[in-house]
Design an enzyme around this catalytic site. Sequence first.
Site, PDB file in Angstrom:
ATOM      1  N   THR A 171       0.821  -1.219   0.000  1.00 24.70           N
ATOM      2  CA  THR A 171       0.000   0.000   0.000  1.00 24.70           C
ATOM      3  C   THR A 171       0.853   1.268   0.000  1.00 24.70           C
ATOM      4  O   THR A 171       2.064   1.212   0.216  1.00 24.70           O
ATOM      5  CB  THR A 171      -0.905   0.035   1.252  1.00 24.70           C
ATOM      6  OG1 THR A 171      -0.078   0.115   2.418  1.00 24.70           O
ATOM      7  CG2 THR A 171      -1.776  -1.206   1.333  1.00 24.70           C
ATOM      8  N   ASP A 172       0.207   2.413  -0.233  1.00 28.93           N
ATOM      9  CA  ASP A 172       0.898   3.695  -0.148  1.00 28.93           C
ATOM     10  C   ASP A 172       0.041   4.693   0.633  1.00 28.93           C
ATOM     11  O   ASP A 172      -1.038   4.348   1.118  1.00 28.93           O
ATOM     12  CB  ASP A 172       1.249   4.206  -1.553  1.00 28.93           C
ATOM     13  CG  ASP A 172       0.021   4.533  -2.395  1.00 28.93           C
ATOM     14  OD1 ASP A 172      -1.002   4.996  -1.848  1.00 28.93           O
ATOM     15  OD2 ASP A 172       0.083   4.337  -3.615  1.00 28.93           O
ATOM     16  N   ALA A 173       0.565   5.916   0.757  1.00 26.79           N
ATOM     17  CA  ALA A 173      -0.064   6.923   1.613  1.00 26.79           C
ATOM     18  C   ALA A 173      -1.460   7.343   1.124  1.00 26.79           C
ATOM     19  O   ALA A 173      -2.192   8.003   1.864  1.00 26.79           O
ATOM     20  CB  ALA A 173       0.840   8.146   1.731  1.00 26.79           C
TER      21      ALA A 173
END
Lengths: 133, 133, 133, 133
Positions: free
Chosen positions: D13-15
């Site tokens: 995942t990312d921000a």
Amino acid sequence: MFCYHTKIRLHHTDAAGQVYFSQIFTLAHECYERFLDEAYPLDTLLATGQVLLPIVHAEADYHQPLKIAEPITIEMALARLGDHSFHLRYELKPDDGTIAATVKTSHVAIDPATQQSIEIPNDLRQALSNLHL
Amino acid sequence: MFCYHTKIRLHHTDAAGQVYFSQIFTLAHECYERFLDEAYPLDTLLATGQVLLPIVHAEADYHQPLKIAEPITIEMALARLGDHSFHLRYELKPDDGTIAATVKTSHVAIDPATQQSIEIPNDLRQALSNLHL
Amino acid sequence: MFCYHTKIRLHHTDAAGQVYFSQIFTLAHECYERFLDEAYPLDTLLATGQVLLPIVHAEADYHQPLKIAEPITIEMALARLGDHSFHLRYELKPDDGTIAATVKTSHVAIDPATQQSIEIPNDLRQALSNLHL
Amino acid sequence: MFCYHTKIRLHHTDAAGQVYFSQIFTLAHECYERFLDEAYPLDTLLATGQVLLPIVHAEADYHQPLKIAEPITIEMALARLGDHSFHLRYELKPDDGTIAATVKTSHVAIDPATQQSIEIPNDLRQALSNLHL
């Protein structure tokens, strides 16, 4: 002790032909997430926003290289359980019974709103305690 | 001291909104590779196959989270220089002058053919020594 | 056209000795983020929460392998600019003047609250238009 | 059709709170490697050095975001089987029965010594053919 079985994949490796050193930490964290799936799901944790469990220290000792397609078992144990923090220890074991790498992570429970440390939620404390036995 | 300027990118972060813990090691290693570019290029090292410099220990302390698009300076220093091994220390500094994380890596020089430890090549030893001063 | 200079690092590569195929997309996105730094910073975008720009399509053609420590220039151009979407095209060029890989990404502007497509913000539209010329 | 069951982890995942776009390709390739485990192990392939199967094209369509801790099934099918190349198609399916993303990869068999395309090895051709049915 919590066990996670996985396999070294191409994206874990680098041009030196073995697992890239920081991927060892990612593999250990996958084991921790698998444990949380049953004990205290990370999606619920992030969604409710009442506690965060950031890693404040991580370390690894590399004893022997891991190769692509190698099956490994990651054994995770509780090293210390405090009021506001806990320490985990992982051993990455190929099928030959050796320990390829040892990883440690230290986690602190904090309140996302105040960024202050708080007590570890009861459900998680219970699950961690069970891990200990 | 060797300095490397970079920026936190989306792929470094995770759903908790900050840099994922193992990416701190990858960022530190990018700094080390930048140093090697000038001192002892990694492509030459891998191509000649006379020495490998595997990491045998790595650790990080996380003092404050790093956010997307945040510029950071990574300062790398020599912590110890032995005959067959060297230890590096990195500080990851955002623009506000604080230290967001500290990383340490320990490297051993080995002969790829025999997998035995050997002396650090002279060129690299020289470059590491300069780093020390 | 927007240019981003970078270098292939160990973590981009895999045990086949070249850049791992999905890292090509990550490298292209770093170029896009560098462009956004000046045009429409991603940290502001994520913090204000008024628009998201998810990628709905991505593709890459791999013409020649990229090796560790190889310097590359990524050239990003606007391929299409619609009311609610835009398409970018990237060429990854080693120093020998060849094109090692071509990447395309398609982005849609959506309202995070409703998940419906919305118009591309004016600042970003302007920056993308400049890119076109 | 070949099925691979896995789960979205924090490092995917990312921000923005969802899976980072290039991780979709990595997840698809893990499925492909699982298939190769049974059909034509990648460690043997890299060790014998008689054939490489580089990806020359990859693309993905993103239909809906994937979230942390989400279980997914990746279904891989053969899209085309030529003399020197093959095309695979992957669907990433969360438990709700929808298709979150579709991935395609095109592989060419080449001789590592000459870098020329060669015929797909018989064992692999057989395994791919079975996949087709």
